[in-house]
Design an enzyme around this catalytic site. Structure first.
Site, mmCIF file in Angstrom:
data_model
loop_
_atom_site.group_PDB
_atom_site.id
_atom_site.type_symbol
_atom_site.label_atom_id
_atom_site.label_comp_id
_atom_site.label_asym_id
_atom_site.label_seq_id
_atom_site.Cartn_x
_atom_site.Cartn_y
_atom_site.Cartn_z
ATOM 1 N N LYS A 22 0.850 -1.210 0.000
ATOM 2 C CA LYS A 22 0.000 0.000 0.000
ATOM 3 C C LYS A 22 0.881 1.254 0.000
ATOM 4 O O LYS A 22 0.698 2.155 -0.817
ATOM 5 C CB LYS A 22 -0.877 -0.002 1.262
ATOM 6 C CG LYS A 22 -1.516 1.335 1.550
ATOM 7 C CD LYS A 22 -2.340 1.335 2.823
ATOM 8 C CE LYS A 22 -1.557 1.536 4.095
ATOM 9 N NZ LYS A 22 -1.428 2.902 4.591
ATOM 10 N N ASN A 23 1.839 1.304 0.934
ATOM 11 C CA ASN A 23 2.576 2.554 1.088
ATOM 12 C C ASN A 23 3.555 2.816 -0.056
ATOM 13 O O ASN A 23 3.950 3.955 -0.275
ATOM 14 C CB ASN A 23 3.280 2.599 2.450
ATOM 15 C CG ASN A 23 2.273 2.777 3.575
ATOM 16 O OD1 ASN A 23 1.113 3.145 3.323
ATOM 17 N ND2 ASN A 23 2.681 2.503 4.800
ATOM 18 N N CYS A 118 -4.098 13.064 12.952
ATOM 19 C CA CYS A 118 -4.859 11.823 12.800
ATOM 20 C C CYS A 118 -4.748 11.025 14.089
ATOM 21 O O CYS A 118 -4.091 11.453 15.030
ATOM 22 C CB CYS A 118 -4.395 11.033 11.589
ATOM 23 S SG CYS A 118 -2.907 10.103 11.889
ATOM 24 N N ARG A 123 1.318 14.445 13.306
ATOM 25 C CA ARG A 123 1.812 14.218 11.951
ATOM 26 C C ARG A 123 1.837 15.489 11.087
ATOM 27 O O ARG A 123 1.141 15.586 10.084
ATOM 28 C CB ARG A 123 1.010 13.116 11.262
ATOM 29 C CG ARG A 123 1.064 11.814 12.027
ATOM 30 C CD ARG A 123 0.319 10.714 11.346
ATOM 31 N NE ARG A 123 1.025 10.186 10.190
ATOM 32 C CZ ARG A 123 0.529 9.252 9.397
ATOM 33 N NH1 ARG A 123 -0.672 8.776 9.631
ATOM 34 N NH2 ARG A 123 1.213 8.811 8.366
ATOM 35 N N ASP A 309 4.720 0.266 12.112
ATOM 36 C CA ASP A 309 3.487 -0.303 11.545
ATOM 37 C C ASP A 309 3.281 -1.766 11.929
ATOM 38 O O ASP A 309 2.261 -2.357 11.565
ATOM 39 C CB ASP A 309 3.493 -0.166 10.013
ATOM 40 C CG ASP A 309 3.380 1.281 9.571
ATOM 41 O OD1 ASP A 309 3.033 2.126 10.408
ATOM 42 O OD2 ASP A 309 3.635 1.565 8.389
HETATM 43 C C1 EPZ Z 1 4.630 6.708 6.442
HETATM 44 O O1 EPZ Z 1 3.939 7.811 6.996
HETATM 45 C C2 EPZ Z 1 3.615 5.592 6.301
HETATM 46 N N1 EPZ Z 1 2.533 6.045 5.430
HETATM 47 C C3 EPZ Z 1 3.080 5.210 7.667
HETATM 48 O O2 EPZ Z 1 2.223 4.107 7.505
HETATM 49 C C4 EPZ Z 1 4.259 4.802 8.564
HETATM 50 O O3 EPZ Z 1 3.779 4.544 9.862
HETATM 51 C C5 EPZ Z 1 5.287 5.926 8.627
HETATM 52 O O4 EPZ Z 1 5.705 6.288 7.275
HETATM 53 C C6 EPZ Z 1 6.538 5.568 9.416
HETATM 54 O O5 EPZ Z 1 7.112 4.427 8.880
HETATM 55 C C7 EPZ Z 1 2.687 6.029 4.111
HETATM 56 O O6 EPZ Z 1 3.723 5.659 3.587
HETATM 57 C C8 EPZ Z 1 1.522 6.426 3.304
HETATM 58 P P1 EPZ Z 1 6.896 9.938 8.475
HETATM 59 P P2 EPZ Z 1 4.578 9.254 6.970
HETATM 60 O O7 EPZ Z 1 6.874 11.215 7.718
HETATM 61 O O8 EPZ Z 1 5.369 9.428 5.747
HETATM 62 C C9 EPZ Z 1 7.139 13.300 11.872
HETATM 63 C C10 EPZ Z 1 0.330 2.764 7.974
HETATM 64 O O9 EPZ Z 1 -0.164 2.202 8.977
HETATM 65 N N2 EPZ Z 1 7.067 14.285 10.782
HETATM 66 O O10 EPZ Z 1 8.042 9.017 8.285
HETATM 67 O O11 EPZ Z 1 3.509 10.236 7.258
HETATM 68 C C11 EPZ Z 1 5.841 12.504 12.017
HETATM 69 O O12 EPZ Z 1 4.879 13.211 12.774
HETATM 70 C C12 EPZ Z 1 0.922 4.139 8.063
HETATM 71 O O13 EPZ Z 1 0.347 2.247 6.840
HETATM 72 C C13 EPZ Z 1 7.228 15.615 11.066
HETATM 73 O O14 EPZ Z 1 7.416 16.014 12.213
HETATM 74 O O15 EPZ Z 1 5.540 9.147 8.242
HETATM 75 C C14 EPZ Z 1 6.315 11.248 12.667
HETATM 76 O O16 EPZ Z 1 6.431 11.452 14.052
HETATM 77 C C15 EPZ Z 1 0.556 4.949 9.227
HETATM 78 N N3 EPZ Z 1 7.137 16.503 10.031
HETATM 79 C C16 EPZ Z 1 7.724 11.057 12.069
HETATM 80 O O17 EPZ Z 1 8.090 12.318 11.530
HETATM 81 C C17 EPZ Z 1 6.935 16.105 8.750
HETATM 82 O O18 EPZ Z 1 6.881 16.978 7.851
HETATM 83 C C18 EPZ Z 1 7.808 10.036 10.945
HETATM 84 O O19 EPZ Z 1 6.752 10.265 10.016
HETATM 85 C C19 EPZ Z 1 6.794 14.752 8.474
HETATM 86 C C20 EPZ Z 1 6.869 13.847 9.516
#
Ligand code: EPZ
Length: 428
Positions: A22-23, A118, A123, A309
């Site tokens: 999916k991701n 969310c 996020r 995840d």
């Molecule tokens: C991706 O989310 C996945 N989603 C998530 O999968 C997964 O949990 C996550 O990566 C971590 O592996 C998709 O790929 C669609 P991040 P993403 O940016 O990209 C902070 C599932 O269950 N952050 O790596 O949104 C954020 O809040 C899902 O399939 C900022 O602060 O995750 C988090 O604490 C849920 N500022 C951390 O970084 C930003 O601009 C990592 O988030 C971006 C992120």
């Protein structure tokens, strides 16, 4: 709303086919916005999140056809008829923000709704925005939308060092940098297999990228990208989820298409917990080494660490392990919402901020429970498979976002599970 009814009925045996990720698919689909030639994605998963991305891309003027019952997505973005990603779609799925980089790179303009928080955490998307600003984009946040414009002559390459590892920000920057002028270097980039898959697809489209899968990705911008056909990588989270089914229930299950390299740290943790994983050219075969499950400690980390995840599903296993397990969630600030639901089934879990302590009990008991997010919902199903009596999981629409045919796949290995369709209200 539909519910899922699970009855614990002993060991599971057989094979489960693992779908495309999916991701990965959600970041590959926006790559269509970078080219006016067709992009074909094979091995696509059939999920509601993929339908949401389809709806979003169509709203921008892209054509998306799903062929072979949704397994193949044929995308084509001749010219974009809109550059606005509406709140109505973005609020349903945060990955919608991934259209920002490509639209800006191709047409120099984009208006994308901010996703908002969310269930699992705040996020923010500040890192996505800062990366695009570093490439010269002018951003204005108004009315809940990011109004973005590229400078005259388009985005330009930049050295971008992320203060923390973000999958989405790495993807947005990587997508945008393919068409930027000059060289972009992404430092402290995410190394997830989905990023590697995106880079491979973009390279097939003519992008010049090096270093994916390491912390530094270098992209040499090109004038245009062409079409391509690309198979979506195996879903490592679906893989890990089904690997836990025989670990929790006993028996032996082969996850077809699984590879250790996708789930290495997870396999190391399973090994400590007393679960055996063997790799063959068909996939990964999982069973308990000696019938028992040991308590283990888990810390979630960006890839190659233990994936956030899979934390909820791992917790379901540890609920009946011998001893006390400590889980630390370092990626999202609110990702233990399955804990009180597991406690309704008799689990002993104490949560303090980002830490959870799980004291193994002999047996879980079925109960009505509520899914709070995608991975939490599947953890409740896994727990229900090993519990005494009936578990009814409500709010299963979360599950439809990320697990295709979960009932059919688990029944195929002998689970007693069914989906109960909501009865239409009287008179409908
Ligand atoms: C991706 O989310 C996945 N989603 C998530 O999968 C997964 O949990 C996550 O990566 C971590 O592996 C998709 O790929 C669609 P991040 P993403 O940016 O990209 C902070 C599932 O269950 N952050 O790596 O949104 C954020 O809040 C899902 O399939 C900022 O602060 O995750 C988090 O604490 C849920 N500022 C951390 O970084 C930003 O601009 C990592 O988030 C971006 C992120």
């Amino acid at each position: 709303m539909d519910t899922i009814l699970v009855r614990g009925n002993g060991p599971l045996n057989g094979e489960i086919e693992i779908a495309g990720a999916k991701n990965a698919c959600l970041t590959l689909m926006p790559a269509t916005l970078l080219t006016d030639e067709p992009l074909t994605l094979t091995n696509a998963p059939r999920l509601s999140d993929i339908r949401t991305m389809t709806e979003l891309l169509r709203s921008l003027g892209a054509e998306v056809a799903d062929l072979q019952d949704g397994r193949v997505l044929a995308l084509s973005s001749h010219a974009l008829s809109s550059h606005r990603a509406d709140y109505d779609i973005v609020r349903k799925m945060r990955a919608s923000i991934l259209v920002l980089g490509p639209m800006l790179a191709r047409d120099g303009q984009a208006i994308v709704s901010l996703p908002g928080g969310c269930a699992i955490g705040a996020r923010p998307v500040d890192l996505h925005l800062r990366a695009l600003e570093a490439m010269g984009a002018e951003l204005d946040l108004r009315d809940g939308y990011v109004h973005a414009k590229a400078p005259m002559g388009g985005l330009r390459g930049a050295v971008i060092e992320f203060p923390l590892v973000s999958v989405g920000a790495t993807e947005n920057a990587l997508l945008a940098a393919t068409l930027a002028r000059g060289t972009t270097v992404l430092k402290n980039a995410a190394r997830e297999p989905e990023i590697v898959d995106l880079a491979r697809c973009l390279r097939r489209m003519g992008a010049q990228i090096e270093g994916e899968g390491t912390g530094t990705i270098t992209i040499q911008g090109v004038d245009r990208l062409s079409g391509a056909t690309h198979p979506v990588v195996t879903d490592r989270i679906e893989l890990g989820t089904y690997m836990l089914a025989p670990a929790i229930c006993g028996g032996e299950v082969t996850c077809l298409g699984g590879r250790i390299e996708l789930v290495e740290s997870f396999c190391e943790t399973l090994d400590q917990a007393g679960i055996s994983v063997t790799e063959s050219d068909r996939g990964l075969t999982v069973s308990r080494k000696n019938g028992r499950v040991n308590a283990v400690n888990v810390v979630t980390e960006p890839f190659p660490g233990f994936p956030t995840d899979l934390q909820a599903q791992m917790m379901a296993l540890l609920c009946t392990a011998d001893g006390v397990s400590e889980l630390e969630e370092t990626i999202f600030e609110n990702r233990f919402m399955h804990a009180p639901e597991l406690a309704r089934m008799g689990a002993r879990i104490e949560v303090h901020g980002g830490h959870a302590r799980v004291t193994g009990v002999d047996r879980l008991r079925g109960a009505p429970v509520m899914a709070t997010d995608l991975r939490a919902s599947v953890s409740l199903i896994l727990a229900g498979l090993a519990a005494e009596g009936e578990t009814i999981v409500s709010r299963v629409y979360h599950l439809d976002r990320g697990y295709e045919k979960v009932v059919r796949k688990l029944r195929g290995v002998g689970a007693d599970i069914e989906r109960i369709k909501e009865q239409p209200a009287h008179g409908e």
